[in-house]
Design a protein around this motif. Structure first.
Motif, PDB file in Angstrom:
ATOM      1  N   GLN A   1      -7.998  11.765  -0.402  1.00  0.00           N
ATOM      2  CA  GLN A   1      -7.428  11.769  -1.744  1.00  0.00           C
ATOM      3  C   GLN A   1      -8.188  12.640  -2.738  1.00  0.00           C
ATOM      4  N   ILE A   2      -9.483  12.885  -2.529  1.00  0.00           N
ATOM      5  CA  ILE A   2     -10.275  13.607  -3.518  1.00  0.00           C
ATOM      6  C   ILE A   2      -9.831  15.057  -3.645  1.00  0.00           C
ATOM      7  N   TYR A   3     -10.138  15.660  -4.792  1.00  0.00           N
ATOM      8  CA  TYR A   3      -9.759  17.049  -5.030  1.00  0.00           C
ATOM      9  C   TYR A   3     -10.514  17.980  -4.075  1.00  0.00           C
ATOM     10  N   GLY A   4      -9.794  18.944  -3.531  1.00  0.00           N
ATOM     11  CA  GLY A   4     -10.411  19.907  -2.621  1.00  0.00           C
ATOM     12  C   GLY A   4     -10.869  19.297  -1.328  1.00  0.00           C
ATOM     13  N   SER A   5     -10.204  18.245  -0.877  1.00  0.00           N
ATOM     14  CA  SER A   5     -10.580  17.595   0.381  1.00  0.00           C
ATOM     15  C   SER A   5     -10.620  18.616   1.510  1.00  0.00           C
ATOM     16  N   PRO A   6     -11.738  18.688   2.250  1.00  0.00           N
ATOM     17  CA  PRO A   6     -11.875  19.705   3.303  1.00  0.00           C
ATOM     18  C   PRO A   6     -11.194  19.341   4.613  1.00  0.00           C
ATOM     19  N   TYR A   7     -10.515  18.205   4.655  1.00  0.00           N
ATOM     20  CA  TYR A   7      -9.967  17.716   5.922  1.00  0.00           C
ATOM     21  C   TYR A   7      -8.502  18.126   6.086  1.00  0.00           C
ATOM     22  N   ARG A   8      -8.181  18.606   7.276  1.00  0.00           N
ATOM     23  CA  ARG A   8      -6.806  19.053   7.571  1.00  0.00           C
ATOM     24  C   ARG A   8      -5.859  17.878   7.769  1.00  0.00           C
ATOM     25  N   GLY A   9      -6.407  16.760   8.196  1.00  0.00           N
ATOM     26  CA  GLY A   9      -5.600  15.575   8.433  1.00  0.00           C
ATOM     27  C   GLY A   9      -6.490  14.396   8.749  1.00  0.00           C
ATOM     28  N   VAL A  10      -5.879  13.264   9.049  1.00  0.00           N
ATOM     29  CA  VAL A  10      -6.621  12.027   9.282  1.00  0.00           C
ATOM     30  C   VAL A  10      -7.555  12.146  10.482  1.00  0.00           C
ATOM     31  N   LEU A  11      -7.064  12.663  11.599  1.00  0.00           N
ATOM     32  CA  LEU A  11      -7.893  12.772  12.804  1.00  0.00           C
ATOM     33  C   LEU A  11      -9.066  13.721  12.579  1.00  0.00           C
ATOM     34  N   HIS A  12      -8.818  14.830  11.877  1.00  0.00           N
ATOM     35  CA  HIS A  12      -9.904  15.762  11.569  1.00  0.00           C
ATOM     36  C   HIS A  12     -10.949  15.090  10.684  1.00  0.00           C
ATOM     37  N   CYS A  13     -10.496  14.269   9.736  1.00  0.00           N
ATOM     38  CA  CYS A  13     -11.411  13.550   8.861  1.00  0.00           C
ATOM     39  C   CYS A  13     -12.274  12.583   9.663  1.00  0.00           C
ATOM     40  N   VAL A  14     -11.661  11.811  10.540  1.00  0.00           N
ATOM     41  CA  VAL A  14     -12.389  10.834  11.358  1.00  0.00           C
ATOM     42  C   VAL A  14     -13.422  11.537  12.245  1.00  0.00           C
ATOM     43  N   ARG A  15     -12.996  12.610  12.918  1.00  0.00           N
ATOM     44  CA  ARG A  15     -13.924  13.338  13.811  1.00  0.00           C
ATOM     45  C   ARG A  15     -15.096  13.938  13.033  1.00  0.00           C
ATOM     46  N   THR A  16     -14.819  14.480  11.856  1.00  0.00           N
ATOM     47  CA  THR A  16     -15.875  15.102  11.051  1.00  0.00           C
ATOM     48  C   THR A  16     -16.886  14.072  10.570  1.00  0.00           C
TER      49      THR A  16
ATOM     50  N   HIS B   1       0.811  -1.214   0.000  1.00  0.00           N
ATOM     51  CA  HIS B   1       0.000   0.000   0.000  1.00  0.00           C
ATOM     52  C   HIS B   1       0.847   1.268   0.000  1.00  0.00           C
ATOM     53  N   CYS B   2       1.952   1.259   0.710  1.00  0.00           N
ATOM     54  CA  CYS B   2       2.779   2.469   0.792  1.00  0.00           C
ATOM     55  C   CYS B   2       3.526   2.731  -0.511  1.00  0.00           C
ATOM     56  N   VAL B   3       4.069   1.682  -1.126  1.00  0.00           N
ATOM     57  CA  VAL B   3       4.811   1.863  -2.380  1.00  0.00           C
ATOM     58  C   VAL B   3       3.884   2.339  -3.494  1.00  0.00           C
ATOM     59  N   MET B   4       2.674   1.798  -3.551  1.00  0.00           N
ATOM     60  CA  MET B   4       1.752   2.106  -4.643  1.00  0.00           C
ATOM     61  C   MET B   4       0.763   3.222  -4.311  1.00  0.00           C
ATOM     62  N   TYR B   5       0.938   3.891  -3.176  1.00  0.00           N
ATOM     63  CA  TYR B   5      -0.067   4.864  -2.734  1.00  0.00           C
ATOM     64  C   TYR B   5      -0.301   6.002  -3.732  1.00  0.00           C
ATOM     65  N   PRO B   6       0.736   6.618  -4.320  1.00  0.00           N
ATOM     66  CA  PRO B   6       0.474   7.703  -5.288  1.00  0.00           C
ATOM     67  C   PRO B   6      -0.391   7.256  -6.461  1.00  0.00           C
ATOM     68  N   VAL B   7      -0.186   6.030  -6.936  1.00  0.00           N
ATOM     69  CA  VAL B   7      -0.996   5.512  -8.040  1.00  0.00           C
ATOM     70  C   VAL B   7      -2.437   5.303  -7.576  1.00  0.00           C
ATOM     71  N   ASP B   8      -2.602   4.843  -6.354  1.00  0.00           N
ATOM     72  CA  ASP B   8      -3.937   4.658  -5.789  1.00  0.00           C
ATOM     73  C   ASP B   8      -4.661   6.003  -5.681  1.00  0.00           C
ATOM     74  N   CYS B   9      -3.931   7.042  -5.323  1.00  0.00           N
ATOM     75  CA  CYS B   9      -4.512   8.385  -5.238  1.00  0.00           C
ATOM     76  C   CYS B   9      -4.982   8.861  -6.612  1.00  0.00           C
ATOM     77  N   VAL B  10      -4.177   8.606  -7.638  1.00  0.00           N
ATOM     78  CA  VAL B  10      -4.554   8.965  -9.009  1.00  0.00           C
ATOM     79  C   VAL B  10      -5.805   8.195  -9.429  1.00  0.00           C
ATOM     80  N   LYS B  11      -5.875   6.908  -9.080  1.00  0.00           N
ATOM     81  CA  LYS B  11      -7.036   6.083  -9.419  1.00  0.00           C
ATOM     82  C   LYS B  11      -8.316   6.668  -8.816  1.00  0.00           C
ATOM     83  N   THR B  12      -8.247   7.073  -7.555  1.00  0.00           N
ATOM     84  CA  THR B  12      -9.415   7.664  -6.892  1.00  0.00           C
ATOM     85  C   THR B  12      -9.857   8.934  -7.612  1.00  0.00           C
ATOM     86  N   ARG B  13      -8.897   9.785  -7.985  1.00  0.00           N
ATOM     87  CA  ARG B  13      -9.235  11.026  -8.699  1.00  0.00           C
ATOM     88  C   ARG B  13      -9.888  10.735 -10.048  1.00  0.00           C
TER      89      ARG B  13
END
Length: 312
Positions: free
Chosen positions: A139-154, A29-41
């Motif tokens: 990963q999505i464009y314009g993600s409103p989250y400052r970080g992982v913890l902020h995303c989880v709490r929101t 997952h870590c090695v291929m993460y940038p490609v995974d991010c592109v796939k999501t976009r």
């Protein structure tokens, strides 16, 4: 090491499969993460004008130029944390189920590999689904989250705990056929390329890449539905829900499929097909080669330690 010794590594040594699986999952997952991010976009149904991409290379360069150098790595920390336990369950369950169904036979048996893959998928997805939700929202464009913890709490505050499992049935519906194909093709390719079934890095790489390519291409429509359920893209959800500005959510696999067809037509089911295949091929190759290596290495490390202790 003789081939028969490698193939008969004992399933009773669950620690070997847990450790090897965890290391393989984190590496993959870590090695291929940038490609995974592109796939999501590229699977976005209603992309922002600044996030319309012509190709994977264009997507990656645009993300770096417009959003910052580390944009393709947003959310990698939560994946690194969650992939280890999820893949530890994944491989240890697969090995145990395969041995239970197939007995002590080492011959190729697609039924046992497929059923073992289903068992592994249920445990893996139960652990990984919340990680996927957070990861894809980062990963999505314009993600409103400052970080992982902020995303989880929101997510917990606005949508509740069930939001982390909104795509679980779709995830299982996608991953069960994916993993059945994946394991069956991998074991068949491994048997064909290396009939002696000994430890052979080249075989694991080629068999893993082949299995990943075939399984990912077949299950792309389900992956697009999963991405919509996980990200709840505002542009897409507002149009589907006909309630611009209100808290409307796409829920359930059937609704997701209808939404995709309404927004993009039949071609929408294959958004990001090339990116998904190009992600899964090296991803599965890395995962299997790392897993088989550590399975080989850790088994003999434990065996040597046991031998030394018995000699005292």
């Amino acid at each position: 090491m003789e081939d028969s010794e490698y193939e008969s590594l004992p399933t009773e040594k669950v620690t070997v499969h847990l450790a090897a699986g965890a290391l393989a999952g984190v590496m993959e997952h870590c090695v291929m993460y940038p490609v995974d991010c592109v796939k999501t976009r590229m699977q976005s149904l209603r992309p922002h004008p600044n996030a319309v991409y012509k190709s994977m290379h264009h997507a990656l360069t645009s993300m770096v130029k417009k959003e910052g150098l580390f944009t393709p790595l947003r959310g990698i920390n939560v994946v690194a944390l969650g992939a280890g336990p999820a893949h530890a369950l994944y491989f240890s369950t697969y090995e145990a189920a395969k041995k239970f169904i197939n007995g002590n036979q080492t011959v190729y048996n697609p039924v046992s590999h497929g059923l073992a893959g289903i068992c592994a998928t249920v445990f893996h997805d139960g652990a990984m689904n919340p990680i996927e939700v957070v990861k894809q929202r980062m990963q999505i464009y314009g993600s409103p989250y400052r970080g992982v913890l902020h995303c989880v709490r929101t997510i917990l505050r606005d949508e509740g705990f069930r939001a982390f499992y909104r795509s679980y049935t779709t995830q299982l519906s996608m991953n069960i056929p994916f993993q059945c194909l994946h394991f069956t093709v991998y074991e068949y390719a491994r048997e064909t390329l290396n009939p002696s079934r000994g430890y052979d890095p080249k075989t694991h790489v080629v068999a893993g890449a082949t299995a990943g390519a075939i399984a990912s291409a077949v299950t792309t429509p389900l992956d697009v539905a999963k991405t919509l359920l996980n990200t709840q893209e505002r542009g897409a959800v507002a149009i589907v829900g006909k309630q611009e500005g209100h808290a409307v959510y796409v829920s359930g696999m059937v609704t997701a499929f209808r939404s995709i067809y309404r927004l993009q037509g039949f071609s929408g089911y294959f958004q990001g097909l090339r990116a998904r295949v190009l992600y899964q091929m090296p991803s599965c190759a890395i995962c299997w080669s790392v897993y088989e290596f550590f399975k080989h290495f850790l088994h003999f490390t434990e065996t040597e330690a046991e031998y030394e202790l018995s000699a005292l």
